[in-house]
Scaffold this motif. Sequence first.
Motif, PDB file in Angstrom:
ATOM      1  N   THR A 103     -61.965  32.396 -40.004  1.00 31.47           N
ATOM      2  CA  THR A 103     -61.561  31.861 -38.711  1.00 31.47           C
ATOM      3  C   THR A 103     -62.751  31.393 -37.895  1.00 31.47           C
ATOM      4  OG1 THR A 103     -61.715  34.034 -37.673  1.00 31.47           O
ATOM      5  CG2 THR A 103     -59.560  33.396 -38.533  1.00 31.47           C
ATOM      6  N   SER A 104     -62.483  30.485 -36.980  1.00 30.32           N
ATOM      7  CA  SER A 104     -63.445  30.134 -35.933  1.00 30.32           C
ATOM      8  C   SER A 104     -62.639  29.853 -34.667  1.00 30.32           C
ATOM      9  CB  SER A 104     -64.311  28.943 -36.327  1.00 30.32           C
ATOM     10  OG  SER A 104     -63.528  27.814 -36.606  1.00 30.32           O
ATOM     11  N   PHE A 105     -63.158  30.313 -33.535  1.00 33.90           N
ATOM     12  CA  PHE A 105     -62.481  30.192 -32.256  1.00 33.90           C
ATOM     13  C   PHE A 105     -63.418  29.515 -31.266  1.00 33.90           C
ATOM     14  CE2 PHE A 105     -60.905  33.982 -34.390  1.00 33.90           C
ATOM     15  CZ  PHE A 105     -59.543  33.737 -34.405  1.00 33.90           C
ATOM     16  N   ASP A 106     -62.898  28.553 -30.507  1.00 33.48           N
ATOM     17  CA  ASP A 106     -63.716  27.829 -29.539  1.00 33.48           C
ATOM     18  C   ASP A 106     -63.251  28.159 -28.119  1.00 33.48           C
ATOM     19  OD1 ASP A 106     -65.184  26.061 -27.998  1.00 33.48           O
ATOM     20  OD2 ASP A 106     -65.060  24.460 -29.482  1.00 33.48           O
ATOM     21  N   PHE A 107     -64.080  28.903 -27.406  1.00 30.86           N
ATOM     22  CA  PHE A 107     -63.799  29.324 -26.041  1.00 30.86           C
ATOM     23  C   PHE A 107     -64.388  28.360 -25.013  1.00 30.86           C
ATOM     24  CE2 PHE A 107     -63.262  33.164 -28.408  1.00 30.86           C
ATOM     25  CZ  PHE A 107     -62.492  34.040 -27.654  1.00 30.86           C
ATOM     26  N   ASP A 108     -65.263  27.445 -25.451  1.00 32.53           N
ATOM     27  CA  ASP A 108     -66.088  26.695 -24.505  1.00 32.53           C
ATOM     28  C   ASP A 108     -65.872  25.197 -24.432  1.00 32.53           C
ATOM     29  OD1 ASP A 108     -67.453  29.057 -23.775  1.00 32.53           O
ATOM     30  OD2 ASP A 108     -68.671  28.894 -25.588  1.00 32.53           O
ATOM     31  N   HIS A 109     -65.281  24.609 -25.432  1.00 29.40           N
ATOM     32  CA  HIS A 109     -65.137  23.147 -25.457  1.00 29.40           C
ATOM     33  C   HIS A 109     -63.678  22.739 -25.296  1.00 29.40           C
ATOM     34  CE1 HIS A 109     -68.870  24.047 -27.655  1.00 29.40           C
ATOM     35  NE2 HIS A 109     -69.312  23.044 -26.930  1.00 29.40           N
ATOM     36  N   ARG A 110     -63.501  21.516 -24.811  1.00 28.69           N
ATOM     37  CA  ARG A 110     -62.148  20.970 -24.731  1.00 28.69           C
ATOM     38  C   ARG A 110     -61.537  20.973 -26.126  1.00 28.69           C
ATOM     39  NH1 ARG A 110     -60.344  17.654 -20.533  1.00 28.69           N
ATOM     40  NH2 ARG A 110     -61.827  17.425 -18.853  1.00 28.69           N
ATOM     41  N   ALA A 111     -60.239  21.196 -26.174  1.00 27.45           N
ATOM     42  CA  ALA A 111     -59.542  21.081 -27.455  1.00 27.45           C
ATOM     43  C   ALA A 111     -59.702  19.643 -27.945  1.00 27.45           C
ATOM     44  CB  ALA A 111     -58.069  21.434 -27.276  1.00 27.45           C
ATOM     45  N   PRO A 112     -59.702  19.415 -29.253  1.00 28.70           N
ATOM     46  CA  PRO A 112     -59.966  18.076 -29.782  1.00 28.70           C
ATOM     47  C   PRO A 112     -58.759  17.127 -29.700  1.00 28.70           C
ATOM     48  CG  PRO A 112     -59.602  19.597 -31.570  1.00 28.70           C
ATOM     49  CD  PRO A 112     -59.571  20.406 -30.297  1.00 28.70           C
ATOM     50  N   HIS A 113     -58.036  17.202 -28.604  1.00 33.45           N
ATOM     51  CA  HIS A 113     -56.846  16.360 -28.432  1.00 33.45           C
ATOM     52  C   HIS A 113     -56.921  15.731 -27.052  1.00 33.45           C
ATOM     53  CE1 HIS A 113     -55.524  18.502 -31.947  1.00 33.45           C
ATOM     54  NE2 HIS A 113     -55.765  19.629 -31.316  1.00 33.45           N
ATOM     55  N   THR A 114     -57.119  14.424 -26.999  1.00 35.81           N
ATOM     56  CA  THR A 114     -57.354  13.746 -25.727  1.00 35.81           C
ATOM     57  C   THR A 114     -56.142  13.748 -24.807  1.00 35.81           C
ATOM     58  OG1 THR A 114     -56.804  11.622 -26.754  1.00 35.81           O
ATOM     59  CG2 THR A 114     -59.136  12.250 -26.700  1.00 35.81           C
ATOM     60  N   TRP A 115     -54.965  13.987 -25.334  1.00 37.75           N
ATOM     61  CA  TRP A 115     -53.777  13.962 -24.477  1.00 37.75           C
ATOM     62  C   TRP A 115     -53.571  15.269 -23.710  1.00 37.75           C
ATOM     63  CZ3 TRP A 115     -53.559  13.849 -29.787  1.00 37.75           C
ATOM     64  CH2 TRP A 115     -53.033  14.983 -30.410  1.00 37.75           C
ATOM     65  N   ILE A 116     -54.393  16.273 -23.953  1.00 30.13           N
ATOM     66  CA  ILE A 116     -54.335  17.490 -23.141  1.00 30.13           C
ATOM     67  C   ILE A 116     -55.143  17.200 -21.881  1.00 30.13           C
ATOM     68  CG2 ILE A 116     -54.894  19.932 -22.979  1.00 30.13           C
ATOM     69  CD1 ILE A 116     -54.548  20.138 -26.004  1.00 30.13           C
ATOM     70  N   ASP A 117     -54.436  17.075 -20.750  1.00 23.64           N
ATOM     71  CA  ASP A 117     -55.097  16.635 -19.522  1.00 23.64           C
ATOM     72  C   ASP A 117     -55.731  17.793 -18.746  1.00 23.64           C
ATOM     73  OD1 ASP A 117     -52.985  17.917 -18.248  1.00 23.64           O
ATOM     74  OD2 ASP A 117     -52.022  16.067 -17.594  1.00 23.64           O
ATOM     75  N   ASP A 118     -56.470  17.416 -17.706  1.00 20.87           N
ATOM     76  CA  ASP A 118     -57.184  18.403 -16.904  1.00 20.87           C
ATOM     77  C   ASP A 118     -56.252  19.436 -16.281  1.00 20.87           C
ATOM     78  OD1 ASP A 118     -59.595  17.194 -17.501  1.00 20.87           O
ATOM     79  OD2 ASP A 118     -59.727  16.101 -15.605  1.00 20.87           O
ATOM     80  N   GLN A 119     -55.066  19.001 -15.881  1.00 20.00           N
ATOM     81  CA  GLN A 119     -54.137  19.943 -15.255  1.00 20.00           C
ATOM     82  C   GLN A 119     -53.761  21.069 -16.221  1.00 20.00           C
ATOM     83  OE1 GLN A 119     -53.205  20.046 -11.924  1.00 20.00           O
ATOM     84  NE2 GLN A 119     -52.540  22.076 -12.596  1.00 20.00           N
TER      85      GLN A 119
END
Length: 152
Positions: A103-119
Amino acid sequence: MSEHDDGGGRVPTERDALRRVGLAVHRMMPRGSVRAEFDFSEVGGVRVASVGFFDEAGHESSTPDTDEAGAAASDLRRLMYRADVGSWFSARFRVTAAGKLGTSFDFDHRAPHTWIDDQAYLDDLESYPRPAEAIPGWLAAVIASRSAGGSP
């Protein structure tokens, strides 16, 4: 891999949820696959999942049916939440035909999906609060912009 149910009605642990993800991905693997890579992101209620299966030659196939693994990954994310770091935005689960899980978990970067907006990230922060020192710079900028009345 095998499932174990103690039947005792105990509260699931991170280990239980991680095992459920691995088992769900393993069950999806077509014959001839040597490994699977399950990518999962969940931010502010937006879930995105994909899985790739690889054979000995490196050829990839996939399936859209990731519901079971996605539900288990969502449970794992909830169980992994810690007040001092928050929870992860995205994860990769690698499962071999022999049943080994990485496994690898990313706590710090935006998910790699541009349609996930800031809200969605702001909503996520309400569900999984973090102390200021655990908020990545890009998310701090989103918070600052919203606090100043902007809409990034």
